[in-house]
Design a protein around this motif. Structure first.
Motif, mmCIF file in Angstrom:
data_model
loop_
_atom_site.group_PDB
_atom_site.id
_atom_site.type_symbol
_atom_site.label_atom_id
_atom_site.label_comp_id
_atom_site.label_asym_id
_atom_site.label_seq_id
_atom_site.Cartn_x
_atom_site.Cartn_y
_atom_site.Cartn_z
ATOM 1 N N ARG A 9 -21.718 26.475 17.416
ATOM 2 C CA ARG A 9 -22.852 26.492 16.474
ATOM 3 C C ARG A 9 -23.672 25.218 16.620
ATOM 4 N N PRO A 14 -25.299 29.911 18.231
ATOM 5 C CA PRO A 14 -24.780 30.490 16.987
ATOM 6 C C PRO A 14 -24.253 31.918 17.119
ATOM 7 N N THR A 44 -27.482 30.323 9.501
ATOM 8 C CA THR A 44 -28.186 29.764 10.652
ATOM 9 C C THR A 44 -28.948 30.854 11.406
#
Length: 159
Positions: A9, A14, A44
């Motif tokens: 990440r 991600p 995210t």
């Protein structure tokens, strides 16, 4: 495996992190840290609705550091707000601001959620109080007593 997913990440990967974290969360449903990291990666990616159950699981669990608990409260509250779940946002962010009274981020997001519920007075009071207690601007500091007074009642007139 958790640290590897977090590194993915942080490295700007991600989607890969999400795959690993979802699998890990299924294996370890009571692990608050895994749930928090899984929520975070969903946020995210702009997958706010999918993040909510992971944030809720993280906050129900035990073992989060203070920083991660603070992040989970802010993340969940902000996500509720983005999803239009304003009352839940106020409740979550208010609890976070009470638990972590020195966190300006929680108070800022709380003010936004208060605004969304129509509680503009409370939103302005929160922001003005935060402003005068955190600003290094000498002009603001010079007006601190007045701003603090007005924060209590913006509709007040000369008495």
């Amino acid at each position: 495996m958790l640290s590897e997913a977090v590194r993915l990440r942080e490295a700007g990967r991600p989607e890969e992190a999400r795959e690993r974290l979802v699998a890990l969360a299924a294996e370890l449903p009571d692990d608050a840290e895994v749930a928090y990291q899984t929520a975070w990666v969903h946020d995210t990616l702009g997958l706010e609705a999918e993040a909510v159950p992971y944030y809720e699981r993280a906050l129900r669990g035990t073992g989060l550091s203070d920083d991660d608990r603070r992040g989970a409260l802010l993340g969940l509250g902000s996500t509720y707000r983005i999803l239009g779940r304003y009352e839940e946002a106020v409740t979550t962010l208010g609890a976070g601001a009470t638990e972590f009274p020195d966190d300006g981020g929680l108070k800022t997001f709380l003010a936004m959620a208060l605004y969304n519920t129509g509680r503009t007075h409370d939103a302005m009071e929160t922001l003005l109080t935060l402003l005068v207690t955190t600003s290094k601007d000498p002009e603001i500091a010079g007006y601190r007593p007045a701003i603090e007074e007005y924060a209590k009642d913006l509709d007040a007139t000369v008495r």
